[in-house]
Design a protein around this motif. Structure first.
Motif, PDB file in Angstrom:
ATOM      1  N   ILE A 114      29.331  33.280  36.930  1.00 39.90           N
ATOM      2  CA  ILE A 114      28.650  34.290  37.752  1.00 39.90           C
ATOM      3  C   ILE A 114      27.131  34.091  37.708  1.00 39.90           C
ATOM      4  O   ILE A 114      26.599  33.488  36.782  1.00 39.90           O
TER       5      ILE A 114
ATOM      6  N   THR B  39      25.019  39.143  39.906  1.00 37.58           N
ATOM      7  CA  THR B  39      26.394  39.626  39.749  1.00 37.58           C
ATOM      8  C   THR B  39      26.581  40.209  38.355  1.00 37.58           C
ATOM      9  O   THR B  39      27.186  41.268  38.194  1.00 37.58           O
TER      10      THR B  39
ATOM     11  N   LEU C 126      35.889  40.952  42.302  1.00 37.47           N
ATOM     12  CA  LEU C 126      34.925  39.898  42.595  1.00 37.47           C
ATOM     13  C   LEU C 126      35.391  39.033  43.769  1.00 37.47           C
ATOM     14  O   LEU C 126      36.576  38.737  43.900  1.00 37.47           O
TER      15      LEU C 126
ATOM     16  N   PHE D 238      31.372  36.546  42.692  1.00 37.96           N
ATOM     17  CA  PHE D 238      30.221  37.259  43.256  1.00 37.96           C
ATOM     18  C   PHE D 238      30.584  38.715  43.504  1.00 37.96           C
ATOM     19  O   PHE D 238      31.612  39.004  44.111  1.00 37.96           O
ATOM     20  N   PHE D 239      29.740  39.598  43.043  1.00 41.82           N
ATOM     21  CA  PHE D 239      29.957  41.028  43.249  1.00 41.82           C
ATOM     22  C   PHE D 239      29.760  41.374  44.723  1.00 41.82           C
ATOM     23  O   PHE D 239      30.443  42.207  45.279  1.00 41.82           O
TER      24      PHE D 239
END
Length: 197
Positions: A30, A34, A47, A63-64
């Motif tokens: 990440i 994130t 995610l 990735f958020f």
């Protein structure tokens, strides 16, 4: 291909999250943005995933924010930019500033990112400038339309460590439901905090 992962956040540290889903712990690389957006360990997390498959490796990049994933996928199309460097680039500059720098060919800003030299900055601008049109945002207009308190709330949320796009979306979401919230800092701030992700 894994494109999305939802489960319990088993552990997190800058650069890595382990998400447990259906009894399996997925090791996910990440970015710093994130990492700062992740909830507490032990809670549910969702995610967006980019899966890299090589002969000797299957790697997950999480990735958020979907926009961050899209930016990552454009970065790795540039020659000389692998997934690890793309994560470093995303960790070094927030998406809005990066997109603006690439579109404006602002090499000085890009070379401030660790691992990005002058030649790579030029390549990023050359290869991605025309591919960034759909990713550029007009955050100022969105904030103005949300009411007089929106700008201060956006600033407060980003100072607390929330990502600007997530903060903007939260403000817009709550003002859409109740326009009066845009007039009052305290009410808008509390309402945005409840919905921010």
């Amino acid at each position: 291909m894994i494109a999305h992962l939802r489960g319990r956040l088993f552990s997190k540290q800058p650069g890595q999250a382990i998400v447990e889903a259906a009894g399996v712990g997925y090791d996910v690389t990440i970015s710093v943005p994130t990492f700062t957006s992740l909830p507490a360990e032990g809670t549910e997390v969702s995610l967006h995933i980019h899966t890299q498959v090589r002969e000797d490796l299957i790697a997950l990049f999480g990735f958020f924010d979907l926009r961050e994933k899209r930016l990552f996928e454009r970065l790795i199309t540039v020659s000389g930019v692998g997934p690890k460097l793309a994560v470093t680039i995303l960790s070094g500059l927030d998406p809005d500033r990066m997109i603006a720098a690439i579109r404006a060919q602002d090499h000085a800003t890009l070379t401030r990112i660790p691992g990005v030299g002058k030649k790579l900055a030029e390549r990023l601008s050359l290869e991605l400038r025309d591919k960034m049109e759909d990713m550029a945002t007009a955050p100022a207009a969105a904030v103005v339309s949300a009411g007089p308190a929106a700008d201060d709330v956006l600033s407060a949320l980003t100072n607390l460590g929330y990502q600007r796009p997530a903060a903007l979306k939260a403000i817009e979401t709550v003002v859409e439901k109740d326009k009066a919230l845009g007039e009052d800092f305290d009410q808008l701030f509390r309402a945005a905090l409840k919905v921010i992700r």
